[in-house]
Structures are given as C-alpha cells and as structure tokens.
Design an enzyme around this catalytic site. Structure first.
Site, PDB file in Angstrom:
ATOM      1  N   TYR A 181       0.826  -1.215   0.000  1.00 27.86           N
ATOM      2  CA  TYR A 181       0.000   0.000   0.000  1.00 27.86           C
ATOM      3  C   TYR A 181       0.866   1.273   0.000  1.00 27.86           C
ATOM      4  O   TYR A 181       0.840   2.059  -0.957  1.00 27.86           O
ATOM      5  CB  TYR A 181      -0.943  -0.058   1.203  1.00 27.86           C
ATOM      6  CG  TYR A 181      -1.673   1.210   1.529  1.00 27.86           C
ATOM      7  CD1 TYR A 181      -2.296   1.964   0.530  1.00 27.86           C
ATOM      8  CD2 TYR A 181      -1.763   1.664   2.849  1.00 27.86           C
ATOM      9  CE1 TYR A 181      -2.987   3.122   0.839  1.00 27.86           C
ATOM     10  CE2 TYR A 181      -2.455   2.814   3.168  1.00 27.86           C
ATOM     11  CZ  TYR A 181      -3.057   3.552   2.161  1.00 27.86           C
ATOM     12  OH  TYR A 181      -3.730   4.703   2.474  1.00 27.86           O
TER      13      TYR A 181
ATOM     14  N   ASP B 283       9.830  -6.970  -3.784  1.00 33.23           N
ATOM     15  CA  ASP B 283       8.669  -7.402  -2.988  1.00 33.23           C
ATOM     16  C   ASP B 283       8.497  -8.898  -3.178  1.00 33.23           C
ATOM     17  O   ASP B 283       8.670  -9.408  -4.292  1.00 33.23           O
ATOM     18  CB  ASP B 283       7.421  -6.662  -3.496  1.00 33.23           C
ATOM     19  CG  ASP B 283       6.308  -6.637  -2.467  1.00 33.23           C
ATOM     20  OD1 ASP B 283       5.907  -5.521  -2.083  1.00 33.23           O
ATOM     21  OD2 ASP B 283       5.828  -7.717  -2.064  1.00 33.23           O
TER      22      ASP B 283
ATOM     23  N   TYR C 285       4.650  -6.123  17.801  1.00 35.34           N
ATOM     24  CA  TYR C 285       4.802  -5.316  16.579  1.00 35.34           C
ATOM     25  C   TYR C 285       5.608  -4.052  16.888  1.00 35.34           C
ATOM     26  O   TYR C 285       6.613  -3.739  16.228  1.00 35.34           O
ATOM     27  CB  TYR C 285       3.426  -4.958  16.007  1.00 35.34           C
ATOM     28  CG  TYR C 285       3.470  -3.924  14.918  1.00 35.34           C
ATOM     29  CD1 TYR C 285       4.240  -4.123  13.772  1.00 35.34           C
ATOM     30  CD2 TYR C 285       2.760  -2.726  15.035  1.00 35.34           C
ATOM     31  CE1 TYR C 285       4.292  -3.152  12.776  1.00 35.34           C
ATOM     32  CE2 TYR C 285       2.803  -1.756  14.043  1.00 35.34           C
ATOM     33  CZ  TYR C 285       3.577  -1.980  12.920  1.00 35.34           C
ATOM     34  OH  TYR C 285       3.635  -1.030  11.937  1.00 35.34           O
TER      35      TYR C 285
ATOM     36  N   PHE D 222       9.678  -0.638   3.318  1.00 36.03           N
ATOM     37  CA  PHE D 222       8.265  -0.660   3.730  1.00 36.03           C
ATOM     38  C   PHE D 222       7.761  -2.068   4.041  1.00 36.03           C
ATOM     39  O   PHE D 222       6.605  -2.221   4.447  1.00 36.03           O
ATOM     40  CB  PHE D 222       7.376  -0.097   2.602  1.00 36.03           C
ATOM     41  CG  PHE D 222       7.670   1.332   2.269  1.00 36.03           C
ATOM     42  CD1 PHE D 222       6.948   2.360   2.865  1.00 36.03           C
ATOM     43  CD2 PHE D 222       8.667   1.670   1.367  1.00 36.03           C
ATOM     44  CE1 PHE D 222       7.215   3.682   2.565  1.00 36.03           C
ATOM     45  CE2 PHE D 222       8.947   2.993   1.060  1.00 36.03           C
ATOM     46  CZ  PHE D 222       8.221   4.000   1.661  1.00 36.03           C
TER      47      PHE D 222
ATOM     48  N   LYS E 248       9.599  -2.924  15.680  1.00 35.47           N
ATOM     49  CA  LYS E 248       9.962  -1.672  14.995  1.00 35.47           C
ATOM     50  C   LYS E 248      10.969  -0.879  15.836  1.00 35.47           C
ATOM     51  O   LYS E 248      11.898  -0.263  15.299  1.00 35.47           O
ATOM     52  CB  LYS E 248       8.701  -0.839  14.728  1.00 35.47           C
ATOM     53  CG  LYS E 248       7.788  -1.437  13.659  1.00 35.47           C
ATOM     54  CD  LYS E 248       8.394  -1.264  12.274  1.00 35.47           C
ATOM     55  CE  LYS E 248       7.492  -1.763  11.170  1.00 35.47           C
ATOM     56  NZ  LYS E 248       8.020  -1.494   9.826  1.00 35.47           N
TER      57      LYS E 248
ATOM     58  N   ILE F 109     -18.195   0.058  15.628  1.00 32.13           N
ATOM     59  CA  ILE F 109     -17.397   1.107  16.276  1.00 32.13           C
ATOM     60  C   ILE F 109     -16.898   0.500  17.582  1.00 32.13           C
ATOM     61  O   ILE F 109     -17.708   0.200  18.468  1.00 32.13           O
ATOM     62  CB  ILE F 109     -18.256   2.362  16.514  1.00 32.13           C
ATOM     63  CG1 ILE F 109     -18.669   2.949  15.155  1.00 32.13           C
ATOM     64  CG2 ILE F 109     -17.510   3.378  17.378  1.00 32.13           C
ATOM     65  CD1 ILE F 109     -19.837   3.889  15.214  1.00 32.13           C
TER      66      ILE F 109
ATOM     67  N   LEU G 127      -9.833   0.923   9.884  1.00 30.90           N
ATOM     68  CA  LEU G 127     -11.186   1.495   9.938  1.00 30.90           C
ATOM     69  C   LEU G 127     -11.677   1.999   8.571  1.00 30.90           C
ATOM     70  O   LEU G 127     -12.757   1.596   8.112  1.00 30.90           O
ATOM     71  CB  LEU G 127     -11.201   2.649  10.964  1.00 30.90           C
ATOM     72  CG  LEU G 127     -12.499   3.422  11.055  1.00 30.90           C
ATOM     73  CD1 LEU G 127     -13.639   2.535  11.543  1.00 30.90           C
ATOM     74  CD2 LEU G 127     -12.337   4.639  11.977  1.00 30.90           C
TER      75      LEU G 127
ATOM     76  N   PHE H 262       1.554   7.636  11.814  1.00 30.15           N
ATOM     77  CA  PHE H 262       0.348   7.475  12.620  1.00 30.15           C
ATOM     78  C   PHE H 262      -0.638   6.695  11.732  1.00 30.15           C
ATOM     79  O   PHE H 262      -0.275   5.618  11.298  1.00 30.15           O
ATOM     80  CB  PHE H 262      -0.083   8.834  13.186  1.00 30.15           C
ATOM     81  CG  PHE H 262       0.812   9.175  14.377  1.00 30.15           C
ATOM     82  CD1 PHE H 262       2.188   9.343  14.210  1.00 30.15           C
ATOM     83  CD2 PHE H 262       0.322   9.220  15.665  1.00 30.15           C
ATOM     84  CE1 PHE H 262       3.044   9.549  15.304  1.00 30.15           C
ATOM     85  CE2 PHE H 262       1.160   9.442  16.763  1.00 30.15           C
ATOM     86  CZ  PHE H 262       2.515   9.606  16.575  1.00 30.15           C
TER      87      PHE H 262
HETATM   88  N1  UFG Z   1     -11.890   0.668  14.493  1.00 31.74           N
HETATM   89  C1  UFG Z   1     -13.247   0.435  14.647  1.00 31.74           C
HETATM   90  N2  UFG Z   1     -13.810  -0.523  13.857  1.00 31.74           N
HETATM   91  C2  UFG Z   1     -13.099  -1.251  12.938  1.00 31.74           C
HETATM   92  C3  UFG Z   1     -11.713  -0.988  12.800  1.00 31.74           C
HETATM   93  C4  UFG Z   1     -11.149  -0.016  13.598  1.00 31.74           C
HETATM   94  O1  UFG Z   1     -13.915   1.067  15.450  1.00 31.74           O
HETATM   95  O2  UFG Z   1     -13.672  -2.110  12.265  1.00 31.74           O
HETATM   96  C5  UFG Z   1     -11.277   1.716  15.330  1.00 31.74           C
HETATM   97  C6  UFG Z   1     -10.115   1.217  16.172  1.00 31.74           C
HETATM   98  O3  UFG Z   1     -10.590   0.697  17.398  1.00 31.74           O
HETATM   99  C7  UFG Z   1      -9.265   2.474  16.312  1.00 31.74           C
HETATM  100  C8  UFG Z   1      -9.526   3.242  15.022  1.00 31.74           C
HETATM  101  O4  UFG Z   1     -10.720   2.679  14.474  1.00 31.74           O
HETATM  102  O5  UFG Z   1      -9.756   3.233  17.376  1.00 31.74           O
HETATM  103  C9  UFG Z   1      -8.417   3.081  14.026  1.00 31.74           C
HETATM  104  O6  UFG Z   1      -8.130   1.698  13.895  1.00 31.74           O
HETATM  105  P1  UFG Z   1      -7.195   1.111  12.746  1.00 31.74           P
HETATM  106  O7  UFG Z   1      -7.217  -0.373  12.908  1.00 31.74           O
HETATM  107  O8  UFG Z   1      -7.590   1.688  11.457  1.00 31.74           O
HETATM  108  O9  UFG Z   1      -5.763   1.689  13.093  1.00 31.74           O
HETATM  109  P2  UFG Z   1      -4.946   1.636  14.484  1.00 31.74           P
HETATM  110  O10 UFG Z   1      -5.094   2.987  15.107  1.00 31.74           O
HETATM  111  O11 UFG Z   1      -5.267   0.459  15.296  1.00 31.74           O
HETATM  112  O12 UFG Z   1      -3.494   1.378  13.916  1.00 31.74           O
HETATM  113  C10 UFG Z   1      -2.526   2.326  13.936  1.00 31.74           C
HETATM  114  C11 UFG Z   1      -1.472   1.944  12.906  1.00 31.74           C
HETATM  115  C12 UFG Z   1      -0.673   0.756  13.377  1.00 31.74           C
HETATM  116  C13 UFG Z   1      -0.185   0.986  14.787  1.00 31.74           C
HETATM  117  C14 UFG Z   1      -1.336   1.286  15.713  1.00 31.74           C
HETATM  118  C15 UFG Z   1      -0.810   1.575  17.112  1.00 31.74           C
HETATM  119  O13 UFG Z   1      -2.085   1.603  11.665  1.00 31.74           O
HETATM  120  O14 UFG Z   1       0.443   0.577  12.532  1.00 31.74           O
HETATM  121  O15 UFG Z   1      -2.005   2.431  15.240  1.00 31.74           O
HETATM  122  O16 UFG Z   1      -1.864   1.539  18.035  1.00 31.74           O
HETATM  123  F1  UFG Z   1       0.412  -0.143  15.249  1.00 31.74           F
END
Ligand code: UFG
Length: 324
Positions: free
Chosen positions: A11, A31, A140, A72, A144, A206, A189, A168
């Site tokens: 991505y 890759d 994870y 990446f 890193k 959510i 999300l 982020f």
């Molecule tokens: N979320 C939902 N429903 C879903 C998916 C996500 O409510 O179906 C919420 C999660 O709980 C979170 C927010 O949406 O509050 C974002 O979630 P993501 O999974 O999209 O991303 P994260 O914040 O979990 O992930 C990011 C980075 C990772 C890193 C992580 C650290 O993508 O690389 O933060 O906490 F490891």
C-alpha cells in the site's frame, strides 16, 4: 537518485514508487508479493524476492547502482503480533538486518525506514513528539523499536545515513485511482467502512463507546498516503546533507474520532452506513495524535491533503472500483 523500494508492491510502498517517479528518480521495487500486488508496481521494475534471498538482494543493489533504500516491507498487525511474535521478529527485525548488511557490503549508505506510532505505547501527552518515551506494548511495536535501535548503532558504527519515520494512521489513495489500499484481511477502519459501503459482506462496528474522548470513541491522526510519500522524499534529501540517525513523527497533528470518520465516510459515499456500536478492541489507546512540528520545520514538509473529507474521498474513489 536510484532508489530501491522494499515492499514496493504494498500500500504505502506503491504510493512511494509513484511519488519518486513523479519527482524524476529511478525506482526499483523489491517485494515477495506475500501481501503486495504485482498490479500495484506501475513505476519502475519489480524484483520478486524476499529479503532472506541475500544473493538476489545484493545483486539488485549492485545491478541498479542503488543510492538509497526505503524499507516498507513488514508485518504490521498488532493482534497477530501478540499471537505469533517470532514471525514479527523474523520478518521485521531479522530480515531488516540482512538488508542492512547487504547494503553495507554493496556500499549503499542511505536508508529510510517505515516505523510506527506503536513504538510509543500508551501516550503520555496529547500530541506525541519525537522524544516521547519509546515503550511499546506489543511485539509489533517492539520489532519496529528494535530496528530503530539497530539503525542508531549502524549510523554510529558504519556511518549509515538512517532516517526513521513513525507513521500514525496512513489512509487515502492516489487521487487518480490507479493504486490504493488492498489488504487481506483488512483491519483498518477507513477501508473497512468503504468496502462495506461498496457492497462487501463485512460486519463493521465502532469499537468502544466509553473512551475518555469528546464522543467516547477512539481518536486517531489520519494522514494521507501521498503526504507520507512526500515526507519520505524530503527525508531522503535531508539525509543526503545531514549524516547520522534522524527520526520524525508523521501525522497531521489533528485527531478524528471513530464516529467522525464514520460521518466523513457517509459524506463521501452519500448514504448512511448504519455502523453499530460494539465493545472495545483490546490494546487500543484512547487517543494517538502526532506532533508534526519537527517534520514541518526540519523536512520543510506540509501535509497537502490533511482534511479527513479529502482523505476519505480519495480512499472511496479507489474502493468503489478497486483495480486489484
Ligand atoms: N476501528 C473500529 N472498527 C473497525 C476498525 C477499527 O472502530 O472495524 C477503530 C479502532 O478501534 C481504532 C480506530 O478505528 O480506534 C483506528 O483503527 P485502525 O485499525 O484503522 O488503526 P490503528 O489505530 O489500530 O493502527 C494504527 C497503525 C498501526 C499501529 C497502531 C498503534 O495503523 O500501525 O495504530 O496503536 F500499530
């Protein structure tokens, strides 16, 4: 410059190839296609190999006279890392060490590394600066952070020019819709919301309603993938004139709650999505927002696509007609 993009079929890597080629650099993607897509490599040659194929990596560095490596390729699912930490240390740490040793042998002196907000663990301030304590809470993040330490040592010992960029929440897609986000499984999300909107049979919830935030849902700093790519380009220029180890946090410095993102997705799609509330997901901090001050000042970087509506609209432009 001749730039090797490891994970160039993924991505963020594929958007990096597009950005580098647009800026006039010569790009080679390496890759193993375990999660990446051949169709995403549209700018430059693709070498299909894993980092543990050390002779292929060495040959690629030499044959293409690579000046800079951007890395990446990594496993990046927090939950999976809790279940199978060896996989994370193998793929994220051990493979990176092989790559760095191959670079040293080939005389390639500059490295740009994809790091993550997960190295910080539970945030101790509203906006996370670069000097925030690095205390990951999952394998994870540990994997890193281990590479960040390796890079600090390599800069000291071998004169490696190393820049680590802590992302982020990467989101959005090429505004022209040529490439976009396509993970299996998809856990993030915004793509989950949009894949459901596009008709996929996906149950989205959510996660959590009682966080100490303005509406009870988690707050994150979503950053457009093209803005991330430009930050790498600027970091490459910066590292050429400034030797040593450098680190930058990459976000917009603006937090959006899950509910606000759902609303933005509804605006992009044009219909209500009716996303139900569910329990918290284990391991989610309430708020994760970057301070982007250092990157803005030192890399002369300004995110251009920083509104959540723009980020979600570009992602929707991809998800309504994904090419792969
Ligand atoms: N979320 C939902 N429903 C879903 C998916 C996500 O409510 O179906 C919420 C999660 O709980 C979170 C927010 O949406 O509050 C974002 O979630 P993501 O999974 O999209 O991303 P994260 O914040 O979990 O992930 C990011 C980075 C990772 C890193 C992580 C650290 O993508 O690389 O933060 O906490 F490891």
């Amino acid at each position: 410059m001749n730039v090797l993009v490891v994970g160039g079929a993924g991505y963020i890597g594929s958007h990096m190839c597009l950005c580098l080629a647009t800026a006039g650099h010569r790009v080679v993607a390496l890759d193993n296609l375990s999660t990446g897509h051949r169709e995403a490599v549209q700018w430059g040659e693709l070498v299909v190999a894993s980092l543990d194929e050390t002779s292929v990596v060495a040959e690629t560095l030499r044959r293409h006279e690579i000046d800079v490596v951007m890395h990446f390729a990594a496993c990046s699912l927090v939950g999976e890392s809790m279940q199978d930490p060896y996989r994370y240390y193998q793929n994220n740490v051990s493979s990176t060490l092989s790559l760095l040793m191959a670079m040293r042998d080939a005389g390639v002196a500059q490295f740009i590394f994809s790091s993550t907000a997960a190295i910080f663990g539970d945030p101790q301030s509203d906006q996370i600066e670069e000097n925030h304590p690095r205390q990951p809470i999952n394998p994870y993040g540990n994997s890193k952070l281990a590479v960040e330490m390796l890079l600090q040592d390599a800069a000291q010992a071998y004169g490696l020019r190393a820049t680590t960029l802590r992302y982020f929440n990467a989101a959005g897609a090429d505004p022209q819709g040529r490439i976009g986000e396509s993970h299996t499984p998809e856990t993030h999300l915004i793509p989950r919301l949009l894949r459901r909107a596009a008709g996929e049979d996906l149950s989205v919830q959510i996660f959590g309603t009682d966080y100490p935030t303005r509406d009870g849902s988690c707050v994150r700093d979503y950053i457009h993938v093209n803005d991330l790519a430009v930050a790498h380009l600027n970091a490459m220029e910066h590292g050429r004139s400034q030797p040593g180890f450098h680190c930058f946090n990459l976000g917009n410095g603006i937090g959006h709650s899950v509910l606000e993102v759902v609303k933005a997705a509804e605006r992009a799609v044009g219909v209500p999505l009716d996303i139900p509330f569910g329990p918290r997901r284990a391991g989610d901090p309430a708020t994760l927002v970057a301070s982007s001050r250092k990157a803005r000042e030192i890399l002369d970087w300004t995110p251009r696509h920083d509104s959540i509506d723009r980020i979600v609209a570009d992602a929707w432009n991809w998800h309504r007609r994904p090419a792969f």
